[in-house]
Scaffold this motif. Structure first.
Motif, PDB file in Angstrom:
ATOM      1  N   ARG A 144       3.399   8.869   2.573  1.00 38.94           N
ATOM      2  CA  ARG A 144       4.669   9.126   3.705  1.00 38.94           C
ATOM      3  C   ARG A 144       4.803   8.188   4.712  1.00 38.94           C
ATOM      4  O   ARG A 144       5.617   8.951   5.718  1.00 38.94           O
ATOM      5  CB  ARG A 144       4.278  10.623   3.403  1.00 38.94           C
ATOM      6  N   LEU A 145       3.486   7.683   5.300  1.00 33.31           N
ATOM      7  CA  LEU A 145       3.690   7.609   6.935  1.00 33.31           C
ATOM      8  C   LEU A 145       2.598   6.448   7.444  1.00 33.31           C
ATOM      9  O   LEU A 145       2.020   6.961   6.738  1.00 33.31           O
ATOM     10  CB  LEU A 145       3.419   8.637   7.777  1.00 33.31           C
ATOM     11  N   ILE A 146       2.346   5.701   7.974  1.00 32.51           N
ATOM     12  CA  ILE A 146       1.762   4.437   8.864  1.00 32.51           C
ATOM     13  C   ILE A 146       1.764   5.361   9.685  1.00 32.51           C
ATOM     14  O   ILE A 146       2.594   5.054  11.334  1.00 32.51           O
ATOM     15  CB  ILE A 146       2.745   3.302   7.883  1.00 32.51           C
ATOM     16  N   VAL A 147       0.468   5.668  10.639  1.00 33.96           N
ATOM     17  CA  VAL A 147      -0.347   5.051  11.860  1.00 33.96           C
ATOM     18  C   VAL A 147      -0.441   4.271  12.294  1.00 33.96           C
ATOM     19  O   VAL A 147      -1.710   3.773  11.578  1.00 33.96           O
ATOM     20  CB  VAL A 147      -1.143   6.777  12.289  1.00 33.96           C
ATOM     21  N   ILE A 148      -0.112   3.475  13.875  1.00 28.66           N
ATOM     22  CA  ILE A 148      -1.326   2.378  14.215  1.00 28.66           C
ATOM     23  C   ILE A 148      -1.126   2.427  15.441  1.00 28.66           C
ATOM     24  O   ILE A 148      -0.465   3.076  16.315  1.00 28.66           O
ATOM     25  CB  ILE A 148       0.277   1.126  13.911  1.00 28.66           C
ATOM     26  N   GLY A 149      -1.696   1.785  15.850  1.00 32.68           N
ATOM     27  CA  GLY A 149      -2.061   2.020  17.824  1.00 32.68           C
ATOM     28  C   GLY A 149      -1.434   0.674  18.233  1.00 32.68           C
ATOM     29  O   GLY A 149      -1.084  -0.160  17.560  1.00 32.68           O
ATOM     30  N   LEU A 150      -1.223   1.317  19.622  1.00 30.45           N
ATOM     31  CA  LEU A 150      -0.485   0.116  20.015  1.00 30.45           C
ATOM     32  C   LEU A 150      -1.127  -0.100  21.506  1.00 30.45           C
ATOM     33  O   LEU A 150      -1.550   0.639  22.458  1.00 30.45           O
ATOM     34  CB  LEU A 150       1.164   0.252  20.613  1.00 30.45           C
ATOM     35  N   ARG A 151      -1.209  -1.830  21.767  1.00 28.57           N
ATOM     36  CA  ARG A 151      -1.878  -1.770  22.691  1.00 28.57           C
ATOM     37  C   ARG A 151      -0.654  -2.513  24.725  1.00 28.57           C
ATOM     38  O   ARG A 151       0.133  -3.201  23.437  1.00 28.57           O
ATOM     39  CB  ARG A 151      -2.749  -3.003  22.314  1.00 28.57           C
ATOM     40  N   ARG A 152      -1.372  -2.280  25.270  1.00 28.07           N
ATOM     41  CA  ARG A 152      -0.266  -3.206  26.449  1.00 28.07           C
ATOM     42  C   ARG A 152      -0.566  -4.365  26.242  1.00 28.07           C
ATOM     43  O   ARG A 152      -1.359  -4.993  26.763  1.00 28.07           O
ATOM     44  CB  ARG A 152      -1.000  -2.253  26.955  1.00 28.07           C
ATOM     45  N   ARG A 153       0.717  -4.792  25.827  1.00 30.22           N
ATOM     46  CA  ARG A 153       1.032  -6.094  26.875  1.00 30.22           C
ATOM     47  C   ARG A 153       2.448  -6.511  26.880  1.00 30.22           C
ATOM     48  O   ARG A 153       3.631  -5.175  27.299  1.00 30.22           O
ATOM     49  CB  ARG A 153       2.079  -6.933  25.249  1.00 30.22           C
ATOM     50  N   SER A 154       2.406  -7.397  28.421  1.00 30.21           N
ATOM     51  CA  SER A 154       3.116  -7.401  29.429  1.00 30.21           C
ATOM     52  C   SER A 154       4.992  -8.470  28.481  1.00 30.21           C
ATOM     53  O   SER A 154       4.838  -8.584  26.857  1.00 30.21           O
ATOM     54  CB  SER A 154       3.034  -9.271  29.917  1.00 30.21           C
ATOM     55  N   PRO A 155       6.037  -7.275  28.961  1.00 27.75           N
ATOM     56  CA  PRO A 155       7.365  -8.045  27.909  1.00 27.75           C
ATOM     57  C   PRO A 155       7.398  -9.673  27.968  1.00 27.75           C
ATOM     58  O   PRO A 155       7.941 -10.254  26.502  1.00 27.75           O
ATOM     59  CB  PRO A 155       8.532  -7.731  29.212  1.00 27.75           C
TER      60      PRO A 155
ATOM     61  N   LEU B 114       0.610  -1.628   0.299  1.00 23.44           N
ATOM     62  CA  LEU B 114       0.398   0.136   0.061  1.00 23.44           C
ATOM     63  C   LEU B 114       0.635   1.128  -0.288  1.00 23.44           C
ATOM     64  O   LEU B 114       0.987   2.518  -0.865  1.00 23.44           O
ATOM     65  CB  LEU B 114      -1.492   0.419   1.490  1.00 23.44           C
ATOM     66  N   VAL B 115       2.337   1.420   0.518  1.00 17.67           N
ATOM     67  CA  VAL B 115       3.343   2.554   0.538  1.00 17.67           C
ATOM     68  C   VAL B 115       3.684   2.523  -0.633  1.00 17.67           C
ATOM     69  O   VAL B 115       3.139   3.906  -1.933  1.00 17.67           O
ATOM     70  CB  VAL B 115       4.355   2.474   1.763  1.00 17.67           C
ATOM     71  N   ALA B 116       3.891   1.402  -1.565  1.00 22.94           N
ATOM     72  CA  ALA B 116       3.701   1.680  -2.512  1.00 22.94           C
ATOM     73  C   ALA B 116       3.265   1.777  -3.731  1.00 22.94           C
ATOM     74  O   ALA B 116       3.660   2.947  -4.226  1.00 22.94           O
ATOM     75  CB  ALA B 116       4.590   0.276  -3.147  1.00 22.94           C
ATOM     76  N   SER B 117       2.143   2.039  -3.515  1.00 19.90           N
ATOM     77  CA  SER B 117       0.698   2.199  -4.447  1.00 19.90           C
ATOM     78  C   SER B 117      -0.056   2.930  -4.919  1.00 19.90           C
ATOM     79  O   SER B 117      -0.092   4.140  -5.571  1.00 19.90           O
ATOM     80  CB  SER B 117      -0.566   0.687  -4.525  1.00 19.90           C
ATOM     81  N   THR B 118      -0.136   3.842  -3.096  1.00 23.82           N
ATOM     82  CA  THR B 118       0.028   5.012  -2.836  1.00 23.82           C
ATOM     83  C   THR B 118       0.897   6.026  -2.580  1.00 23.82           C
ATOM     84  O   THR B 118       0.720   7.190  -2.305  1.00 23.82           O
ATOM     85  CB  THR B 118      -1.113   4.864  -1.679  1.00 23.82           C
ATOM     86  N   GLY B 119       1.654   6.057  -2.527  1.00 24.32           N
ATOM     87  CA  GLY B 119       2.884   6.739  -2.263  1.00 24.32           C
ATOM     88  C   GLY B 119       2.681   7.086  -0.851  1.00 24.32           C
ATOM     89  O   GLY B 119       3.234   8.262  -0.389  1.00 24.32           O
TER      90      GLY B 119
END
Length: 131
Positions: A92-103, A85-90
């Protein structure tokens, strides 16, 4: 330019969506909301339907952002799907959410988010829900 936002209908996904809309509005970018089925899943509760697609696009519009929803199947690899998708749309940034996880959870299970952070060819904005 374009931003990619990884979205699932959870507090983590909502955090990514809000941060992505704010970034896109500030920079005048378009948005592709990426909501794809999980690997091997025939039914996926995180996959939004066409009504939810329309609601997401309307929310983007209310934030002053032009958006579309992409349901690219990421089998076998989510990172490759984002890179395509980065290649096909050009994008400049990916935005993702992170969830809490134990080590231990991070060590044993790995993480698609971690792989995106480490392997993406464009910058990644990672956000956590406020609560």
């Amino acid at each position: 330019m374009t931003l990619l936002i990884g979205y699932v209908p959870t507090p983590v996904g909502e955090a990514a969506l809000e941060a992505g809309f704010a970034e896109a509005a500030a920079r005048g970018d378009d948005v592709v909301i990426v909501n794809s089925p999980r690997r091997g899943a025939t039914v996926d509760a995180d996959l939004v339907d066409t009504a939810a697609d329309a609601a997401l696009v309307a929310r983007a519009s209310a934030a002053g952002v032009k958006a579309r929803v992409d349901h690219t199947d990421h089998r076998p690899d989510l990172v490759s799907a984002f890179e395509a998708l980065v290649a096909s749309t050009g994008a400049r940034l990916i935005v993702i959410g992170l969830r809490r996880r134990s080590p231990v959870g991070k060590l044993v299970l790995g993480s698609d988010a971690q792989r995106i952070l480490l392997e993406a060819t464009v910058p990644v904005l990672a956000v956590k829900p406020s609560a």
